[in-house]
Design an enzyme around this catalytic site. Structure first.
Site, PDB file in Angstrom:
ATOM      1  N   ASP A   1      39.316  41.340  44.632  1.00 13.62           N
ATOM      2  CA  ASP A   1      38.286  42.396  44.093  1.00 13.62           C
ATOM      3  C   ASP A   1      37.716  41.856  42.693  1.00 13.62           C
ATOM      4  O   ASP A   1      38.093  40.993  42.220  1.00 13.62           O
ATOM      5  CB  ASP A   1      39.201  43.671  43.730  1.00 13.62           C
ATOM      6  CG  ASP A   1      38.478  44.995  43.727  1.00 13.62           C
ATOM      7  OD1 ASP A   1      37.182  44.780  43.730  1.00 13.62           O
ATOM      8  OD2 ASP A   1      39.114  45.924  43.722  1.00 13.62           O
TER       9      ASP A   1
ATOM     10  N   ASP B   1      33.068  51.389  48.465  1.00 15.26           N
ATOM     11  CA  ASP B   1      34.271  52.045  48.029  1.00 15.26           C
ATOM     12  C   ASP B   1      33.907  53.629  48.779  1.00 15.26           C
ATOM     13  O   ASP B   1      34.871  54.389  48.629  1.00 15.26           O
ATOM     14  CB  ASP B   1      34.168  52.252  46.835  1.00 15.26           C
ATOM     15  CG  ASP B   1      35.192  51.272  45.972  1.00 15.26           C
ATOM     16  OD1 ASP B   1      35.813  50.589  46.760  1.00 15.26           O
ATOM     17  OD2 ASP B   1      35.055  51.110  44.886  1.00 15.26           O
TER      18      ASP B   1
HETATM   19  C1  DGJ Z   1      37.714  48.848  43.784  1.00 20.18           C
HETATM   20  C2  DGJ Z   1      37.965  48.537  45.089  1.00 20.18           C
HETATM   21  O1  DGJ Z   1      37.024  48.700  45.906  1.00 20.18           O
HETATM   22  C3  DGJ Z   1      38.940  49.557  45.805  1.00 20.18           C
HETATM   23  O2  DGJ Z   1      38.946  49.428  47.044  1.00 20.18           O
HETATM   24  C4  DGJ Z   1      40.387  49.377  45.078  1.00 20.18           C
HETATM   25  O3  DGJ Z   1      40.785  48.163  45.313  1.00 20.18           O
HETATM   26  C5  DGJ Z   1      40.141  49.559  43.355  1.00 20.18           C
HETATM   27  N1  DGJ Z   1      39.224  48.520  43.130  1.00 20.18           N
HETATM   28  C6  DGJ Z   1      41.428  49.268  42.754  1.00 20.18           C
HETATM   29  O4  DGJ Z   1      41.386  49.079  41.426  1.00 20.18           O
END
Ligand code: DGJ
Length: 750
Positions: free
Chosen positions: A477, A547
């Site tokens: 991430d 997301d």
């Molecule tokens: C952002 C990501 O896109 C989410 O799927 C998740 O992993 C969060 N970060 C966790 O902090």
């Protein structure tokens, strides 16, 4: 194939469906002659015309009526006699910046040389491509540029890149070095870009060109949620299946510029490369600078033709590793199920439930390390939090493996929280400028990946965790953009190199870790799709698309992403309702059908599902496994756009046309509406296909030209088609808001 006509000094780059021609003029300038449908001849000299422009434009080499500015150039500089947007701009030791690059020589090599330190398309055998390298030089300043053009004949694409070589004894500062430039003879185009924001990535925007510059760019230190490193110019009549499309995509994950300038003669110049904004690069005597690769695609088969070319090339000759061609596992991710509130008992409960549904991979997301119980601390401290994962990571992994599932783990390796052991030990390891506030986003700072010791730390700490247990998947991430871009160790004259040096550091780190763990499946993520770009795909063959997990929002996001990227690159999950991003309530079936657009998974607490939802989950997973190779590796067809319609449709067709899945979505119910039909695309018109739900047989011609009935309610509320779509699914009728349907057709041998 690459031809050079000695007589006319013309280069002819030929792919299976494209010709691209350049010519060396007597003056040594490299002209762009043509890009489009295949041509037989190299002789386009009749197109090189002169006109005595009555204007302020200067004569080139003081030859009357000869102006570079009125010519289509291959790689224009600035400050001699072309004053349009340049591809390259240098600052010399004497403070001047005019350049004048002229032809020196060329070579043609089989295959494709690698771009050192940068992601790029590749060949597996030299016969797959040829590369033309043309050297131009600025004689006055003794600086060369090498233009590389790799012709992927079968894939129908041309990959371009540029190297600057300082042969002089003086320093040269690169102010701008774009990777590709194409000059068109007119500007009767519309421009397509993929733009949006967090949770709304890669929406398709199509606008007519106008006089002046129009660009998409990133200044965020990442390719970004806001813009994607891609631009297409399309003729006004272009549809999904017809018309001329000219596209550029940049294999890079940092600040980029994709620009089209329409000049005073209404000619378009299209360019792509590293964003010159806040970028310079000091090239000492004898040094070289390699700019990233741009992939150029021409299609006269509309947008689908363009997308198929990018999807095939990126799927097979950009992505790498053992997972490139392997079916990707169905996963359960605990993020939206638990956020930070979990312990190993909760994790095991979800995993147990998942294994009973046939889910193959459990992904433990953020919160397993350091003292991370919310997002205010611990990034950088990559050791397990035994208060949450009692018994340690290995024990948990073994137990989940014991349930028949693989185990995956989340990292955010590029970051550090001010509250962390890492920051305490190395407060200068983050990007920062002495005396300025270190602005945090989500309480985190960005590690300075232009520094070797920082890269080494990341490589070691991630590798140690991966070696400590049977971790078979990583979610990588990255959750903020750059501010106060400065490095504690670089001299003043190199501070504007930091954003690019960061990318080089990142690519090195990703290369090292993915090579050390070749069997691990890596999925990149940047708050969803903030770095969904070809650069990252070179290292990690799938990306968390957004997301935003809402089934309806995802229609636009996935539809837009498919413009350039293969379906196997897209992570798509079923999540809970009300949806956590937009609070929308959609049927479980619709969430499943929407998420079956790429790498399928779930992101909700499976232990809290109703019995009916449990049955559906099991059925969805079983159905997806039946069709996943088709979805992940088949040809994707956009049939009806969510940007233009209340109804969306797309389909996946096996390369040999033996099978297809067609998906249909209706956003809002319409009272007293017509009965809907959907025309399939890409099938074998002469074949017979079986609808795997009803057993009914249809000709490929019927499915494509007449259409498929979208099941509807008939008078009295009785379903037109009574059978369940697949076991556990609700009555297969399109009813109510946010309805969806999916068909599976298989060719029958009759
Ligand atoms: C952002 C990501 O896109 C989410 O799927 C998740 O992993 C969060 N970060 C966790 O902090």
């Amino acid at each position: 194939m690459i031809l050079f006509n000695q007589e006319t000094k013309t280069f002819h780059l030929k792919t299976s469906k494209t010709s691209y021609l350049m010519k060396v003029l007597e003056t040594g300038h490299l002209l762009h002659l043509y890009w489009g449908r295949p041509l037989k001849s190299e002789n386009l000299d009749y197109t090189v015309r002169r006109k005595d422009w009555f204007s302020f434009v200067a004569n080139t080499d003081n030859i009357d009526a000869f102006h570079l500015e009125s010519k289509e150039q291959e790689y224009p500089g600035y400050g001699s006699t072309d004053l349009r947007s340049p591809a390259i701009e240098l600052e010399f030791a004497d403070g001047t910046s005019a350049t004048d690059f002229r032809y020196v020589d060329y070579k043609i090599v089989d295959g494709k040389p690698a771009l050192e330190g940068l992601p790029a398309t590749y060949v597996e055998a030299n016969k797959e491509a040829q590369t033309l390298i043309i050297t131009l030089t600025d004689k006055v300043k003794n600086v060369d540029v090498e233009l590389s053009f790799t012709v992927f004949e079968e894939y129908n694409a041309i990959a371009r890149s540029v190297k600057v070589i300082n042969k002089s004894a003086d320093d040269v500062k690169i102010q701008r070095v774009l990777s590709a430039n194409v000059d068109f003879k007119d500007s009767k185009f519309e421009m397509i870009q993929l733009s949006g924001s967090w949770a709304r990535e890669r929406h398709i925007i199509r606008t007519p060109l106008r006089i002046g510059g129009q660009c998409v760019e990133s200044r965020r230190g990442a390719s970004s949620h806001a813009q994607n490193p891609f631009m297409a110019l399309v003729r006004k009549d272009v549809t999904e299946t017809n018309g001329d499309v000219y596209a550029m995509s940049l294999v890079y994950s940092g600040n980029f510029l994709a620009n089209t300038e329409v000049d005073m003669y209404s000619k378009a110049r299209m360019q792509i490369g590293i964003n010159p904004f806040d970028f310079t690069w000091l090239l000492k005597a004898g040094e070289e600078f390699q700019a990233p690769e741009a992939v150029l695609v021409y299609s006269n088969e509309g947008l689908t033709g363009m997308s198929h070319t990018y999807q095939n090339l990126y799927g097979k000759r950009l992505m790498r590793g053992v997972w490139r061609d392997k079916a990707r596992p169905v996963l359960i991710n605990n993020w939206e199920a638990t956020y930070f509130d979990f312990n190993e008992t909760k994790i095991k409960e979800i995993a147990k439930q998942a294994s009973e549904f046939g889910i193959e991979l459990f992904v433990l997301d953020d919160g397993w390390f350091g003292e991370r119980n919310n997002d205010d601390r611990s990034l950088g401290d990559w050791f397990v939090n035994e208060n949450k994962i009692r018994g340690g990571l290995k024990k948990l992994v073994d137990e989940i493996n014991g349930m028949g599932m693989k185990f995956g783990l989340w990292f955010e390796p590029e970051m550090v929280c001010p509250i962390s052991k890492l920051y305490e030990a190395h407060p200068d390891w983050c990007l920062h400028i002495e005396g300025r506030t270190r602005s945090t986003a989500r309480r985190q700072l960005i590690l300075d990946l232009s520094r070797k010791e920082v890269c080494d730390y990341i490589i070691k700490s991630v590798s140690d965790v991966l070696a400590s247990a049977n971790i078979e998947y990583v979610k990588w991430d990255m959750n903020r953009n750059m501010t106060e871009i400065g490095s504690a160790v670089l001299p003043a004259e190199r501070q504007r190199e930091v954003a690019h040096r960061y990318m080089l550091g990142l690519y090195h780190v990703m290369d090292e870790i993915t090579s050390r763990f070749p069997n691990v499946l890596f999925e990149s993520c940047s708050g969803g799709g903030g770095r969904f770009d070809p650069g990252i795909l070179y290292y990690m063959p799938q990306t968390w698309t957004s997301d935003d997990t809402d089934a309806i929002e995802r229609l636009k996001i996935q539809y837009g992403t498919s413009m350039v990227y293969p379906n196997v690159a897209m992570g798509c999950h079923v999540s809970a309702v009300p949806n956590h991003q937009v609070a929308r309530i959609t049927p479980f079936a619709t969430r499943g059908i929407s998420a079956m657009c790429g790498n399928f998974g779930y992101e909700l607490d499976l232990t809290k599902l109703t019995d009916e939802e449990k049955a559906q989950t099991k059925a969805q997973v079983a159905f997806y496994k039946e069709v996943r190779e088709l979805i992940q590796f088949g040809d994707f067809y956009r049939i009806q756009s969510p940007f233009e319609n209340n109804e969306t449709a797309w389909s996946f067709v096996a390369k040999d046309k033996s099978e297809a899945v067609v998906s249909f979505f209706r956003t809002l119910a319409v009272p007293n509406d017509n009965l809907a039909t959907i025309c399939a695309v890409g099938l074998d018109a002469d074949a017979i296909y079986e609808d795997m739900r009803t057993g009914k047989l249809y000709g490929g011609d019927e499915l494509m030209y007449v259409g498929i009935n979208v099941p509807d309610k008939v008078v009295g509320g009785i379903a037109e088609e009574g059978k369940e779509l697949f076991a556990g699914m609700p009555s297969p009728v399109i009813e109510g808001d946010y309805a969806a349907f999916i068909w599976h057709f298989k060719k029958v041998n009759k």
